[in-house]
Design a protein around this motif. Structure first.
Motif, PDB file in Angstrom:
ATOM      1  N   TYR A 177       0.820  -1.214   0.000  1.00 18.33           N
ATOM      2  CA  TYR A 177       0.000   0.000   0.000  1.00 18.33           C
ATOM      3  C   TYR A 177       0.856   1.267   0.000  1.00 18.33           C
ATOM      4  O   TYR A 177       0.763   2.084  -0.924  1.00 18.33           O
ATOM      5  N   ILE A 192      -6.237  -8.146   1.257  1.00 17.16           N
ATOM      6  CA  ILE A 192      -6.624  -7.028   0.393  1.00 17.16           C
ATOM      7  C   ILE A 192      -7.931  -7.331  -0.331  1.00 17.16           C
ATOM      8  O   ILE A 192      -8.820  -6.462  -0.427  1.00 17.16           O
ATOM      9  N   TYR A 228      -0.891  -5.517  -6.851  1.00 15.70           N
ATOM     10  CA  TYR A 228      -1.285  -5.610  -5.442  1.00 15.70           C
ATOM     11  C   TYR A 228      -1.041  -6.996  -4.849  1.00 15.70           C
ATOM     12  O   TYR A 228      -0.870  -7.151  -3.641  1.00 15.70           O
ATOM     13  N   ARG A 230       1.735   1.642  -3.754  1.00 17.14           N
ATOM     14  CA  ARG A 230       0.413   2.207  -4.086  1.00 17.14           C
ATOM     15  C   ARG A 230      -0.349   1.281  -5.034  1.00 17.14           C
ATOM     16  O   ARG A 230      -0.935   1.716  -6.031  1.00 17.14           O
ATOM     17  N   ARG A 278      -7.174   2.364   6.087  1.00 15.68           N
ATOM     18  CA  ARG A 278      -5.897   3.060   6.309  1.00 15.68           C
ATOM     19  C   ARG A 278      -5.551   3.079   7.786  1.00 15.68           C
ATOM     20  O   ARG A 278      -4.376   2.951   8.164  1.00 15.68           O
ATOM     21  N   ALA A 335     -11.236  -1.393   0.203  1.00 17.00           N
ATOM     22  CA  ALA A 335     -10.101  -1.298  -0.712  1.00 17.00           C
ATOM     23  C   ALA A 335     -10.641  -1.227  -2.143  1.00 17.00           C
ATOM     24  O   ALA A 335     -11.630  -1.891  -2.471  1.00 17.00           O
TER      25      ALA A 335
END
Length: 342
Positions: free
Chosen positions: A69, A272, A255, A73, A82, A281
């Protein structure tokens, strides 16, 4: 003359060592050994499970949070996710999210050079843990200052963590894990400290550091044979899905950090994807299969033809969970043997 030259080299080497950090790491790992002894002989079963779960959560903080993350990113997150990520990243005790990102981005951009914060070109020991206890190379220091992390500074949670990192480190990484078994399970404070803080902290740290050393020296280079990064299957099980490293260096924005996503043992991809399903997400980035195949054909090297998950994903997950329970199995086996023999 040779002796004098050798002495000068050693003097320069010792001058680069951050002795306070080195002393703290030695103390931590000595305490971790005591924590392991306590865990297998004396700790309550609830404490054993708490130690394992805290290790998993800290791993998520590093490899789903700081790595996928903050550094790459590879997905976006709402404020609730977050908050979870910044708390878990603090639980790992491995620098603030900003400092972790700066180090990691030099690693990707300048892999193997002196500007790489964890350069394997400076030796296996340096890549594993030497970089933590030594002053940065001037090349790394210069390149590190050029990396733009404004996108992290725009996140108030990240700014807060960076500004008050020492305080949050002590509370989230040290005090709370120590108090959990003490308050919830009636464990002693001494046992709680050595197991859920010292042992858990050193264990997750060593696994994370292995991504810079073992995952750059041993394994297959299926996508980029020019890179030192590898696919290391045993390490992938131990790190809960964090060692498809050659793929990751070829496609750092993905990811999943793996071609196979949750079709292989990968806790972080599953984490995720779970939050993607509930809407926390979004904008998950993925390398298109055609691009992956083209990269393999163009720059790839050895292929791991024995990957179990390519045939039966469920088998890979069972093997992964079994191996990841190594701390728990150690306790079970030791206590069974002592019961049978004594």
């Amino acid at each position: 003359m040779g002796f004098i030259l050798l002495s000068d080299q050693w003097i320069q080497f010792f001058k680069q060592i951050k002795w306070s950090v080195a002393a703290a790491l030695i103390l931590l790992h000595v305490s971790a050994v005591r924590g392991l002894c306590i865990l297998v002989t004396d700790a309550k079963w609830q404490t054993v499970i708490a130690c394992y779960l805290l290790s998993v959560l800290a791993g998520i903080g590093v490899l789903a949070g700081a790595h996928r993350y903050y550094s790459h990113r590879s997905f976006k997150a709402n404020w609730k996710l977050r908050l979870i990520l910044i708390v878990l990243q603090t639980l790992s005790g491995q620098k603030s999210a900003i400092d972790w990102t700066l180090d990691h981005q030099t690693h990707h951009k300048y892999e193997g050079t002196n500007a790489d914060a964890v350069s394997l070109g400076r030796g296996f020991f340096f890549a594993h843990i030497g970089w933590v206890v030594m002053e940065r190379h001037p090349d790394c220091e210069a390149k590190r200052k050029q990396i733009n992390v404004d996108y992290l500074m725009n996140d108030p949670l990240v700014r807060l963590q960076h500004q008050y990192y020492l305080f949050l480190y002590l509370v989230i990484n040290c005090f709370i894990p120590t108090l959990i078994p003490y308050i919830l399970f009636g464990e002693t404070l001494v046992n709680s400290f050595y197991t859920c803080f010292a042992l858990r902290y050193a264990y997750t740290m060593q696994l994370a550091l292995s991504g810079n050393s073992f995952a750059h020296m041993y394994g297959y280079r299926e996508y980029d044979k020019s890179s030192t990064s590898t696919h290391n299957k045993p390490l992938n099980y131990l790190t809960l899905g964090g060692a498809y490293h050659n793929y990751h260096h070829a496609f750092p924005y993905d990811y999943s950090a793996s071609e196979f996503g949750v079709k292989s043992f990968n806790i972080y991809s599953a984490f995720i994807e779970f939050f993607h399903r509930i809407g926390w997400a979004y904008d998950l980035k993925r390398a298109p299969q055609r691009m992956v195949d083209n990269r393999r054909n163009r720059t790839g090297g050895e292929v791991d033809t024995g990957a179990v998950f390519k045939r039966r994903p469920i088998v890979d997950w069972i093997i992964g969970w079994f191996i990841s329970f190594n701390i728990v199995w150690t306790v079970i086996i030791y206590r069974l043997l002592t019961t049978l023999l004594f």
